[in-house]
Design a protein around this motif. Structure first.
Motif, PDB file in Angstrom:
ATOM      1  N   LEU A   1      -9.807   0.063   1.544  1.00 51.40           N
ATOM      2  CA  LEU A   1      -8.577  -0.708   1.370  1.00 51.40           C
ATOM      3  C   LEU A   1      -8.873  -2.196   1.157  1.00 51.40           C
ATOM      4  O   LEU A   1      -8.249  -2.841   0.304  1.00 51.40           O
TER       5      LEU A   1
ATOM      6  N   HIS B   1     -10.945   1.642   5.859  1.00 54.35           N
ATOM      7  CA  HIS B   1     -10.709   0.193   5.963  1.00 54.35           C
ATOM      8  C   HIS B   1     -11.506  -0.551   4.898  1.00 54.35           C
ATOM      9  O   HIS B   1     -10.995  -1.483   4.269  1.00 54.35           O
TER      10      HIS B   1
ATOM     11  N   VAL C   1       0.887  -1.159   0.000  1.00 55.75           N
ATOM     12  CA  VAL C   1       0.000   0.000   0.000  1.00 55.75           C
ATOM     13  C   VAL C   1       0.922   1.205   0.000  1.00 55.75           C
ATOM     14  O   VAL C   1       1.742   1.362   0.908  1.00 55.75           O
TER      15      VAL C   1
ATOM     16  N   ARG D   1      -7.600  -3.968  -2.165  1.00 54.16           N
ATOM     17  CA  ARG D   1      -6.696  -5.128  -2.093  1.00 54.16           C
ATOM     18  C   ARG D   1      -7.266  -6.305  -2.881  1.00 54.16           C
ATOM     19  O   ARG D   1      -6.542  -7.015  -3.568  1.00 54.16           O
TER      20      ARG D   1
ATOM     21  N   ILE E   1      -6.868   4.481  -4.467  1.00 57.48           N
ATOM     22  CA  ILE E   1      -7.852   5.039  -3.533  1.00 57.48           C
ATOM     23  C   ILE E   1      -7.688   6.566  -3.569  1.00 57.48           C
ATOM     24  O   ILE E   1      -6.572   7.080  -3.431  1.00 57.48           O
TER      25      ILE E   1
ATOM     26  N   VAL F   1      -1.583  -1.238  -4.131  1.00 56.59           N
ATOM     27  CA  VAL F   1      -2.679  -0.276  -3.999  1.00 56.59           C
ATOM     28  C   VAL F   1      -2.022   1.087  -3.802  1.00 56.59           C
ATOM     29  O   VAL F   1      -1.200   1.254  -2.900  1.00 56.59           O
TER      30      VAL F   1
ATOM     31  N   PHE G   1      -4.856   7.389   6.289  1.00 60.80           N
ATOM     32  CA  PHE G   1      -4.155   6.104   6.107  1.00 60.80           C
ATOM     33  C   PHE G   1      -2.854   6.064   6.907  1.00 60.80           C
ATOM     34  O   PHE G   1      -2.488   5.022   7.453  1.00 60.80           O
TER      35      PHE G   1
ATOM     36  N   ILE H   1      -2.448   4.941  -2.831  1.00 56.75           N
ATOM     37  CA  ILE H   1      -3.301   5.965  -2.233  1.00 56.75           C
ATOM     38  C   ILE H   1      -2.954   7.268  -2.956  1.00 56.75           C
ATOM     39  O   ILE H   1      -1.882   7.845  -2.744  1.00 56.75           O
TER      40      ILE H   1
END
Ligand SMILES: NC(=O)c1ccc[n+]([C@@H]2O[C@H](COP(=O)([O-])OP(=O)(O)OC[C@H]3O[C@@H](n4cnc5c(N)ncnc54)[C@H](OP(=O)(O)O)[C@@H]3O)[C@@H](O)[C@H]2O)c1
Length: 221
Positions: free
Chosen positions: A135, A132, A3, A139, A73, A147, A159, A149
């Motif tokens: 994510l 959450h 991430v 995922r 995201i 992933v 995050f 952000i």
């Protein structure tokens, strides 16, 4: 699978966007000064269907940030200037018919909205259940890929605070904004387990990567 935050531009005084975001100022007032490292790169020009561009360090860092991503995201303010309940379905992001994501992009918002399939593989999926949920869903579609952000500031801060970002590469720009969206305010990155693991000087920005030290990582898993 990581991430990560990549190529997120920050002013010397720690702002990731200027004040007063609106349709005329997507990055806020003076915000484009943050992105000037990116505009000259071949990576940026290619994203916009243009030839040429510089191929130095800034370009390579932009390319690195764009490769290996299975899902994004985004915060709702990064997606556009509309605030509050969606008045209609007409706003589809800043990026035209074919946005530069090419994979699912989960947009955090408190205002539910149907997903939008765009040309080139980008699908905007609106998530009202918080970071959450976003994510977990990102995922799932990303599989072994990362992933990313994408931002904006409020999204990255959440995050970080939750200890969910493995790696964050900032493009530190030699400009001061004075006001805007502050990335680091009241965030103790050291206590959250981050340390600088790489820095490289580009043509128009210094690229700084923060990673989580092993003890912090294992404490959160
Ligand atoms: N410096 C860079 O490289 C870079 C990169 C990307 C973006 N940006 C800039 O950053 C700015 C946007 O940053 P920002 O901090 O203003 O906002 P943001 O993080 O993009 O979006 C914040 C909004 O997303 C929604 N949201 C966020 N977290 C949520 C949660 N947990 N649950 C539900 N909804 C949630 C809320 O919208 P609602 O409550 O209204 O639904 C919130 O007001 C823009 O100017 C953009 O251009 C800069």
């Amino acid at each position: 699978m990581k991430v990560r935050v990549s190529s997120f531009a920050v002013s010397l005084d720690g702002f990731g966007a200027g004040p007063s975001q609106n349709l005329q100022n997507p990055l806020g007032v003076n915000g484009p000064e943050l992105m000037e490292w990116f505009f000259s790169t071949r990576a940026w020009r290619r994203m916009h269907g243009l030839d040429g561009g510089e191929t130095g360090v800034d370009h390579r860092m932009a390319e690195e940030g764009l490769s290996g991503i299975g899902a994004w995201i985004l915060g709702r303010n990064m997606f556009g200037p509309v605030r509050g309940p969606w008045p209609d379905e007409s706003w589809k992001g800043w990026w035209g018919e074919e946005p530069p994501y090419h994979v699912p992009a989960f947009v955090l918002t408190h205002h539910a909205r149907a997903s939008i399939q765009m040309k080139g593989g980008t699908r905007f999926i609106f998530v009202t259940g918080g970071i959450h949920e976003a994510l977990a869903r990102a995922r799932e579609v990303a599989g072994d890929s990362d992933v990313r952000i994408g931002g904006g500031v409020s999204t990255i801060r959440q995050f970080l605070r939750a200890g969910l970002i493995d790696e964050m590469t900032l493009a530190l720009r030699p400009v001061v904004l004075g006001e805007g969206e502050a990335l680091f305010a009241a965030l103790d990155l050291r206590a959250l387990g981050y340390e600088c693991i790489r820095h490289v000087a580009g043509e128009r920005a210094v690229h700084v990567t923060l990673g989580r030290v092993a003890s912090a990582r294992s404490a959160s898993t």
